[in-house]
Design a protein around this motif. Structure first.
Motif, PDB file in Angstrom:
ATOM      1  N   VAL A 130       0.855  -1.192   0.000  1.00 15.49           N
ATOM      2  CA  VAL A 130       0.000   0.000   0.000  1.00 15.49           C
ATOM      3  C   VAL A 130       0.890   1.242   0.000  1.00 15.49           C
ATOM      4  CG1 VAL A 130      -1.822   1.273   1.200  1.00 15.49           C
ATOM      5  CG2 VAL A 130      -1.764  -1.233   1.307  1.00 15.49           C
ATOM      6  N   GLU A 131       0.532   2.216  -0.808  1.00 19.13           N
ATOM      7  CA  GLU A 131       1.274   3.482  -0.826  1.00 19.13           C
ATOM      8  C   GLU A 131       0.375   4.615  -0.368  1.00 19.13           C
ATOM      9  OE1 GLU A 131       4.015   6.293  -3.791  1.00 19.13           O
ATOM     10  OE2 GLU A 131       3.016   4.482  -4.560  1.00 19.13           O
ATOM     11  N   PHE A 132       0.854   5.372   0.613  1.00 22.27           N
ATOM     12  CA  PHE A 132       0.139   6.543   1.116  1.00 22.27           C
ATOM     13  C   PHE A 132       0.507   7.786   0.298  1.00 22.27           C
ATOM     14  CE2 PHE A 132      -1.585   6.474   5.716  1.00 22.27           C
ATOM     15  CZ  PHE A 132      -2.302   5.323   5.460  1.00 22.27           C
ATOM     16  N   ARG A 133      -0.458   8.661   0.146  1.00 21.45           N
ATOM     17  CA  ARG A 133      -0.180   9.972  -0.427  1.00 21.45           C
ATOM     18  C   ARG A 133       0.685  10.764   0.552  1.00 21.45           C
ATOM     19  NH1 ARG A 133      -5.887  12.916  -0.696  1.00 21.45           N
ATOM     20  NH2 ARG A 133      -4.647  14.572  -1.661  1.00 21.45           N
ATOM     21  N   ASN A 134       1.348  11.784   0.065  1.00 16.01           N
ATOM     22  CA  ASN A 134       2.141  12.658   0.925  1.00 16.01           C
ATOM     23  C   ASN A 134       1.276  13.863   1.284  1.00 16.01           C
ATOM     24  OD1 ASN A 134       4.181  13.851   2.316  1.00 16.01           O
ATOM     25  ND2 ASN A 134       5.479  14.271   0.550  1.00 16.01           N
ATOM     26  N   THR A 135       0.890  13.960   2.539  1.00 15.23           N
ATOM     27  CA  THR A 135      -0.007  15.038   2.953  1.00 15.23           C
ATOM     28  C   THR A 135       0.527  15.714   4.210  1.00 15.23           C
ATOM     29  OG1 THR A 135      -2.331  15.591   3.372  1.00 15.23           O
ATOM     30  CG2 THR A 135      -1.510  13.556   4.372  1.00 15.23           C
ATOM     31  N   SER A 136      -0.184  16.713   4.687  1.00 13.88           N
ATOM     32  CA  SER A 136       0.288  17.509   5.819  1.00 13.88           C
ATOM     33  C   SER A 136       0.016  16.807   7.148  1.00 13.88           C
ATOM     34  CB  SER A 136      -0.413  18.871   5.819  1.00 13.88           C
ATOM     35  OG  SER A 136      -1.806  18.698   6.076  1.00 13.88           O
ATOM     36  N   GLU A 137       0.794  17.192   8.159  1.00 13.78           N
ATOM     37  CA  GLU A 137       0.555  16.650   9.494  1.00 13.78           C
ATOM     38  C   GLU A 137      -0.822  17.077  10.004  1.00 13.78           C
ATOM     39  OE1 GLU A 137       2.503  16.713  13.998  1.00 13.78           O
ATOM     40  OE2 GLU A 137       3.750  17.188  12.254  1.00 13.78           O
ATOM     41  N   GLU A 138      -1.261  18.260   9.593  1.00 17.52           N
ATOM     42  CA  GLU A 138      -2.597  18.727   9.981  1.00 17.52           C
ATOM     43  C   GLU A 138      -3.678  17.782   9.467  1.00 17.52           C
ATOM     44  OE1 GLU A 138      -5.488  22.677   9.489  1.00 17.52           O
ATOM     45  OE2 GLU A 138      -3.632  22.511   8.341  1.00 17.52           O
ATOM     46  N   ALA A 139      -3.539  17.346   8.224  1.00 14.46           N
ATOM     47  CA  ALA A 139      -4.517  16.420   7.646  1.00 14.46           C
ATOM     48  C   ALA A 139      -4.477  15.071   8.356  1.00 14.46           C
ATOM     49  CB  ALA A 139      -4.240  16.239   6.152  1.00 14.46           C
ATOM     50  N   LEU A 140      -3.274  14.586   8.668  1.00 13.86           N
ATOM     51  CA  LEU A 140      -3.139  13.312   9.374  1.00 13.86           C
ATOM     52  C   LEU A 140      -3.747  13.399  10.775  1.00 13.86           C
ATOM     53  CD1 LEU A 140       0.522  12.354   8.385  1.00 13.86           C
ATOM     54  CD2 LEU A 140      -1.607  11.490   7.389  1.00 13.86           C
ATOM     55  N   ALA A 141      -3.513  14.531  11.440  1.00 10.47           N
ATOM     56  CA  ALA A 141      -4.076  14.726  12.780  1.00 10.47           C
ATOM     57  C   ALA A 141      -5.599  14.762  12.721  1.00 10.47           C
ATOM     58  CB  ALA A 141      -3.530  16.010  13.399  1.00 10.47           C
ATOM     59  N   ARG A 142      -6.126  15.389  11.690  1.00  6.92           N
ATOM     60  CA  ARG A 142      -7.583  15.447  11.512  1.00  6.92           C
ATOM     61  C   ARG A 142      -8.152  14.045  11.341  1.00  6.92           C
ATOM     62  NH1 ARG A 142     -12.633  16.867  12.488  1.00  6.92           N
ATOM     63  NH2 ARG A 142     -13.964  16.881  10.643  1.00  6.92           N
ATOM     64  N   TYR A 143      -7.489  13.231  10.510  1.00  5.04           N
ATOM     65  CA  TYR A 143      -7.971  11.860  10.304  1.00  5.04           C
ATOM     66  C   TYR A 143      -7.877  11.050  11.593  1.00  5.04           C
ATOM     67  CZ  TYR A 143      -8.518   7.111   8.726  1.00  5.04           C
ATOM     68  OH  TYR A 143      -8.956   5.818   8.604  1.00  5.04           O
ATOM     69  N   ALA A 144      -6.769  11.187  12.321  1.00  7.48           N
ATOM     70  CA  ALA A 144      -6.614  10.448  13.572  1.00  7.48           C
ATOM     71  C   ALA A 144      -7.729  10.794  14.550  1.00  7.48           C
ATOM     72  CB  ALA A 144      -5.245  10.734  14.191  1.00  7.48           C
ATOM     73  N   GLU A 145      -8.096  12.072  14.597  1.00  7.75           N
ATOM     74  CA  GLU A 145      -9.139  12.512  15.531  1.00  7.75           C
ATOM     75  C   GLU A 145     -10.521  11.986  15.153  1.00  7.75           C
ATOM     76  OE1 GLU A 145      -9.088  14.030  18.488  1.00  7.75           O
ATOM     77  OE2 GLU A 145      -6.934  13.660  18.306  1.00  7.75           O
TER      78      GLU A 145
END
Length: 208
Positions: A130-145
């Motif tokens: 699986v390959e993840f897109r390269n995105t911002s830490e803000e977006a990753l934090a939003r998804y985690a929440e």
């Protein structure tokens, strides 16, 4: 082919709603869910494929001993990046750290599947890249929440909102969801359950 084999009762040794959905709603199998508690500990020098296969077999065999006439299916999924194994996050902070490790990179999803019926055992492992897109830490934090990845290896769900994090996969999609259906089908054939019996219709009644 005997009627008995086509009408074998099936127990899923997992609390995963994704695995239950794949087997019952997609394939129309009547499933009895019996989660089992085992110590999901990785052994020293054990490679991820061996770990996933061993843990899946532990889950299935723990239930099969009490239900020798049933097919008991166990599965265990691990996410591997840079030889580091990611399991389920303990909290949202750990989920974010996992997502940051995966961000913009390729990783492996490893699922061990084991089927037991009495003394009969069949097991194997599926691996998907699986390959993840390269995105911002803000977006990753939003998804985690969002909490979607709280109970999932690698802290994401490809079948849910986490699909937006994935830019490509190489291999079995259903493996990433948590149950590689092709591998499961092949293992079922080792129990003399052919593909024609694996597609069940409404009239195929199996009491559990």
């Amino acid at each position: 082919m005997t009627t008995r084999n086509c009408a074998t009762k099936v127990i899923l040794a997992s609390a995963s709603p994704r695995r239950h959905h794949l087997l019952e709603e997609m394939l129309n199998w009547p499933i009895k869910v019996m989660p089992v508690s085992i110590e999901e500990r990785l052994l020293p020098k054990e490679v991820p494929t061996e770990s996933a296969k061993r843990l899946a077999l532990l889950k299935a065999s723990a239930i099969a001993i009490s239900f020798p006439e049933c097919l008991v299916i166990g599965a265990d999924t691990l996410v591997v990046v840079d030889e580091t194994v990611l399991g389920k996050p303990h909290d949202r902070h750990e989920a974010l750290q996992m997502l940051k490790k995966l961000n913009g990179r390729k990783h492996l999803v490893v699922t061990g599947v084991a089927i037991c019926r009495g003394d009969e055992i069949a097991s194997d492992v599926e691996v998907t890249e699986v390959e993840f897109r390269n995105t911002s830490e803000e977006a990753l934090a939003r998804y985690a929440e969002l909490g979607e990845g709280d109970d999932k290896a690698g802290a994401y769900a490809i079948q849910g909102k986490g699909a937006l994090l994935v830019c490509s996969i190489k291999g079995c999609y259903y493996n990433v969801v948590g149950m590689p259906l092709y591998l499961l089908s092949v293992l079922l054939e080792q129990f003399d359950i052919p593909l024609t019996c694996q597609w069940r219709c409404e009239k195929d009644e199996v009491a559990l």
